[in-house]
Motif scaffolding. Structure first.
Motif, PDB file in Angstrom:
ATOM      1  N   ALA A  75      47.353  43.146  34.338  1.00  0.00           N
ATOM      2  CA  ALA A  75      48.258  43.450  35.446  1.00  0.00           C
ATOM      3  C   ALA A  75      48.522  42.232  36.309  1.00  0.00           C
ATOM      4  O   ALA A  75      49.605  42.081  36.896  1.00  0.00           O
ATOM      5  CB  ALA A  75      47.675  44.577  36.302  1.00  0.00           C
ATOM      6  N   LEU A  76      47.525  41.329  36.362  1.00  0.00           N
ATOM      7  CA  LEU A  76      47.660  40.129  37.181  1.00  0.00           C
ATOM      8  C   LEU A  76      48.245  38.949  36.400  1.00  0.00           C
ATOM      9  O   LEU A  76      48.433  37.862  36.948  1.00  0.00           O
ATOM     10  CB  LEU A  76      46.291  39.730  37.744  1.00  0.00           C
ATOM     11  CG  LEU A  76      45.662  40.731  38.731  1.00  0.00           C
ATOM     12  CD1 LEU A  76      44.227  40.339  39.053  1.00  0.00           C
ATOM     13  CD2 LEU A  76      46.484  40.804  40.018  1.00  0.00           C
ATOM     14  N   GLY A  77      48.504  39.159  35.095  1.00  0.00           N
ATOM     15  CA  GLY A  77      49.072  38.092  34.285  1.00  0.00           C
ATOM     16  C   GLY A  77      48.060  37.035  33.902  1.00  0.00           C
ATOM     17  O   GLY A  77      48.428  35.882  33.647  1.00  0.00           O
ATOM     18  N   LEU A  78      46.789  37.399  33.814  1.00  0.00           N
ATOM     19  CA  LEU A  78      45.733  36.458  33.466  1.00  0.00           C
ATOM     20  C   LEU A  78      45.361  36.591  31.998  1.00  0.00           C
ATOM     21  O   LEU A  78      45.535  37.650  31.392  1.00  0.00           O
ATOM     22  CB  LEU A  78      44.490  36.718  34.328  1.00  0.00           C
ATOM     23  CG  LEU A  78      44.676  36.646  35.849  1.00  0.00           C
ATOM     24  CD1 LEU A  78      43.384  37.053  36.550  1.00  0.00           C
ATOM     25  CD2 LEU A  78      45.095  35.235  36.264  1.00  0.00           C
ATOM     26  N   SER A  79      44.818  35.536  31.437  1.00  0.00           N
ATOM     27  CA  SER A  79      44.338  35.588  30.063  1.00  0.00           C
ATOM     28  C   SER A  79      42.942  36.200  30.055  1.00  0.00           C
ATOM     29  O   SER A  79      42.263  36.230  31.091  1.00  0.00           O
ATOM     30  CB  SER A  79      44.290  34.178  29.462  1.00  0.00           C
ATOM     31  OG  SER A  79      43.238  33.435  30.066  1.00  0.00           O
ATOM     32  N   PRO A  80      42.473  36.700  28.882  1.00  0.00           N
ATOM     33  CA  PRO A  80      41.142  37.309  28.816  1.00  0.00           C
ATOM     34  C   PRO A  80      40.020  36.383  29.271  1.00  0.00           C
ATOM     35  O   PRO A  80      38.980  36.852  29.725  1.00  0.00           O
ATOM     36  CB  PRO A  80      40.998  37.656  27.323  1.00  0.00           C
ATOM     37  CG  PRO A  80      42.400  37.833  26.848  1.00  0.00           C
ATOM     38  CD  PRO A  80      43.197  36.811  27.599  1.00  0.00           C
ATOM     39  N   ALA A  81      40.240  35.088  29.169  1.00  0.00           N
ATOM     40  CA  ALA A  81      39.175  34.145  29.548  1.00  0.00           C
ATOM     41  C   ALA A  81      39.204  33.799  31.024  1.00  0.00           C
ATOM     42  O   ALA A  81      38.247  33.231  31.562  1.00  0.00           O
ATOM     43  CB  ALA A  81      39.306  32.868  28.718  1.00  0.00           C
ATOM     44  N   ASP A  82      40.301  34.124  31.712  1.00  0.00           N
ATOM     45  CA  ASP A  82      40.420  33.762  33.126  1.00  0.00           C
ATOM     46  C   ASP A  82      39.557  34.658  34.001  1.00  0.00           C
ATOM     47  O   ASP A  82      39.522  35.878  33.814  1.00  0.00           O
ATOM     48  CB  ASP A  82      41.873  33.898  33.587  1.00  0.00           C
ATOM     49  CG  ASP A  82      42.775  32.852  32.971  1.00  0.00           C
ATOM     50  OD1 ASP A  82      42.248  31.768  32.632  1.00  0.00           O
ATOM     51  OD2 ASP A  82      43.985  33.125  32.829  1.00  0.00           O
ATOM     52  N   PRO A  83      38.856  34.071  34.964  1.00  0.00           N
ATOM     53  CA  PRO A  83      38.125  34.905  35.926  1.00  0.00           C
ATOM     54  C   PRO A  83      39.114  35.631  36.845  1.00  0.00           C
ATOM     55  O   PRO A  83      40.200  35.120  37.130  1.00  0.00           O
ATOM     56  CB  PRO A  83      37.290  33.887  36.710  1.00  0.00           C
ATOM     57  CG  PRO A  83      38.044  32.608  36.590  1.00  0.00           C
ATOM     58  CD  PRO A  83      38.707  32.633  35.235  1.00  0.00           C
ATOM     59  N   ILE A  84      38.741  36.800  37.272  1.00  0.00           N
ATOM     60  CA  ILE A  84      39.606  37.564  38.184  1.00  0.00           C
ATOM     61  C   ILE A  84      39.362  37.069  39.600  1.00  0.00           C
ATOM     62  O   ILE A  84      38.222  37.084  40.085  1.00  0.00           O
ATOM     63  CB  ILE A  84      39.295  39.071  38.096  1.00  0.00           C
ATOM     64  CG1 ILE A  84      39.533  39.582  36.672  1.00  0.00           C
ATOM     65  CG2 ILE A  84      40.175  39.860  39.082  1.00  0.00           C
ATOM     66  CD1 ILE A  84      39.077  41.011  36.452  1.00  0.00           C
ATOM     67  N   PRO A  85      40.395  36.573  40.276  1.00  0.00           N
ATOM     68  CA  PRO A  85      40.209  36.092  41.646  1.00  0.00           C
ATOM     69  C   PRO A  85      39.625  37.183  42.541  1.00  0.00           C
ATOM     70  O   PRO A  85      40.003  38.361  42.428  1.00  0.00           O
ATOM     71  CB  PRO A  85      41.630  35.721  42.083  1.00  0.00           C
ATOM     72  CG  PRO A  85      42.370  35.475  40.806  1.00  0.00           C
ATOM     73  CD  PRO A  85      41.793  36.424  39.819  1.00  0.00           C
ATOM     74  N   GLU A  86      38.730  36.786  43.408  1.00  0.00           N
ATOM     75  CA  GLU A  86      38.045  37.762  44.257  1.00  0.00           C
ATOM     76  C   GLU A  86      39.016  38.587  45.082  1.00  0.00           C
ATOM     77  O   GLU A  86      38.818  39.786  45.285  1.00  0.00           O
ATOM     78  CB  GLU A  86      37.059  37.036  45.176  1.00  0.00           C
ATOM     79  CG  GLU A  86      36.240  37.977  46.039  1.00  0.00           C
ATOM     80  CD  GLU A  86      35.228  37.232  46.887  1.00  0.00           C
ATOM     81  OE1 GLU A  86      34.631  37.873  47.764  1.00  0.00           O
ATOM     82  OE2 GLU A  86      35.037  36.010  46.675  1.00  0.00           O
TER      83      GLU A  86
END
Length: 522
Positions: A75-86
């Motif tokens: 939903a945030l447009g991140l890749s599976p390896a990217d950490p989710i921003p706090e």
């Protein structure tokens, strides 16, 4: 009586929760909607749970949380390896509700799950700290008392740092020791707890007093948080054994409830006449604080006429009521008349009403019919196990005819015969035009002749419930005529006039004028 600051605090809490969620969703890239917080259930059928099985539950739950994180990244447009921003993580955590219901946990299993719930997680708080709804119903079946108490305390203590909104402790055998074991999810949630269910717990009068002590005790942290009872929107006590003593305890809880209260269930508690009247008086004493109640279930209390007078007082306040269950309350004709008048005055959008088992005769049916004639919202009407007779039923179905909302009628066991059957068929209409929304009607355990049963089946088709216990041997209406009904109406009208003449005319006039004005204005 709770002050206005209590209502403001309830509203403040609701706004805080909603605004938090709104901020989280607004933070999503491109304003895309984020995945809903999880509801976790233990997998599999009803079973006894040991430590190994508890670890299997935890593995399933971890997998669900991982899937949630993947959906959040997407939903945030991140890749599976990217950490989710706090700033994009839900502030309350990924899990909003967790259910442990319908399993029997060993002490070891409870400790294993509690350890997982309270463990610090990478980048987020422990799972338990963000949970808002916990279902702890039926978690200690067949466990020895010592182990059962240990299981309850371990699981409840896991949520002592949470801000729980809803707690369900039903279907656990709880004595005073059990209530003490559950304190973390009761007294530990003074500012947040809104919905509480303690049904089928076998609560005694002493146990109910302990519950009342917890819910009415002011916060001991030096703040002005008040007590847990002031925030309650739902309180359910059903199928316990607390008797009259439990009624006094419940009255104490009601005395601390505020306008936040919306859903009340106090039924099946073995209450006698004295205790039931205590509950009715406590509800009446709520006055304007009862105005937001939408569901009221008081079945199987022995109110009698005096209790019905107090019920009538509170029902005048409940202008938002949609569900009313007064089954097996022994209100009798006079009490039902008072209740129906208050329902008419409140003009609430009631969708379901149950008046079964109240010793209502054809006289009481008249009061119900007069109320029903002006009601356009009732979908389910129940008045089983009374003494309505055919003449009373004729009044009722005539009043119900023409409603396009009515879906279900229950009139089993009411001494109905051929005259009542004919009235039902006529009210229904040849093509169902009198009751266009009707889905089912239950008329078993009456005295319909074989011919009346055939007429009912022909008119109602598969909407007519089973008639297995109907007595076809004799028509209870033999010797009875419709003319008798008309004569009794005239006699009752004369009785009403005589009653008014003997009453305090000024007080009665003021009461009627006030009720009429209120009804017209709404």
């Amino acid at each position: 009586r709770p002050s206005r600051k209590i209502d403001k605090r309830v509203d403040s809490y609701n706004v805080r929760v909603l605004s938090t969620r709104a901020r989280i969703r607004a933070a999503a890239v491109g304003h895309m909607e984020l995945p809903q917080r999880l509801t976790l259930f233990p997998p599999g059928p009803r079973e006894s749970v040991d430590e190994d099985r508890a670890n299997e539950f935890i593995q399933c739950w971890n997998d669900e949380i991982s899937q949630y994180d993947e959906a959040l990244r997407s939903a945030l447009g991140l890749s599976p390896a990217d950490p989710i921003p706090e700033q994009h993580r839900p502030l309350e955590g990924p899990v909003g509700k967790i259910s442990f219901s319908d399993k029997s946990y060993s002490a070891g299993a409870a400790a294993t799950i509690a350890s997982w719930l309270t463990r610090d997680r990478a980048q987020t708080s422990p799972i338990a700290s963000g949970v808002e709804i916990v279902d702890l119903s039926d978690v200690i079946a067949s466990r020895p008392e010592d182990e059962a108490l240990q299981v309850l305390q371990i699981l409840c203590d896991a949520f002592k740092s949470a801000n729980l909104v809803e707690v369900n402790l039903s279907d656990n055998a709880l004595g005073s020791k059990g209530i003490s074991a559950c304190r973390s999810v009761l007294s530990g949630q003074v500012e947040s707890l809104q919905r509480l269910s303690l049904c089928n717990n076998g609560l005694s009068a002493a146990s109910m007093e302990e519950v009342a002590d917890i819910l009415t005790a002011d916060a001991d942290d030096g703040s002005d948080s008040g007590c847990a009872g002031e925030n309650l929107t739902q309180i359910h006590f059903f199928n316990n054994m607390s008797g009259n003593g439990g009624c006094h305890a419940f009255a104490r809880i009601l005395s601390r409830c505020s306008v936040a209260l919306r859903d009340v269930r106090f039924s099946g508690t073995r209450a006698g006449r004295d205790g039931s009247q205590v509950v009715a008086s406590a509800l009446a004493a709520m006055e304007d604080r009862a105005r937001n109640i939408v569901r009221l279930d008081l079945a199987d209390n022995t109110f009698g006429i005096e209790g019905a007078r107090n019920l009538a007082k509170v029902l005048r306040q409940t202008t938002n009521l949609t569900y009313l269950n007064l089954a097996e309350c022994m209100c009798e004709d006079e009490g039902i008349g008072l209740i129906c008048h208050s329902l008419w005055a409140a003009d609430a959008p009631i969708a379901e009403i149950n008046l079964s088992g109240n010793e209502i005769s054809k006289s009481g049916a008249r009061s119900i019919a007069e109320y029903m004639e002006e009601n356009s919202t009732i979908k389910i009407f129940c008045a089983e196990e009374n003494e309505l007779t055919s003449l009373g039923v004729k009044r009722l179905v005539t009043a119900l005819a023409g409603s396009d909302q009515l879906e279900e009628i229950r009139l089993a066991c009411n001494e109905i015969g051929s005259i009542g059957a004919a009235a039902i068929v006529e009210a229904h209409g040849p093509d169902g035009e009198g009751m266009p929304g009707l889905k089912s009607i239950h008329l078993d355990r009456n005295y319909f002749s074989e011919g009346s049963v055939e007429a009912l089946r022909a008119a109602l088709g598969d909407r007519l419930g089973a008639m297995e216990d109907n007595d076809e041997d004799e028509d209870i209406d033999d010797g009875l005529s419709d003319d008798e009904d008309e004569e009794e109406d005239e006699d009752e009208d004369e009785d009403d006039v005589g009653h008014v003449a003997d009453a305090d005319v000024d007080a009665l006039t003021a009461q009627v004028a006030g009720a009429t004005l209120e009804h017209d204005l709404t």
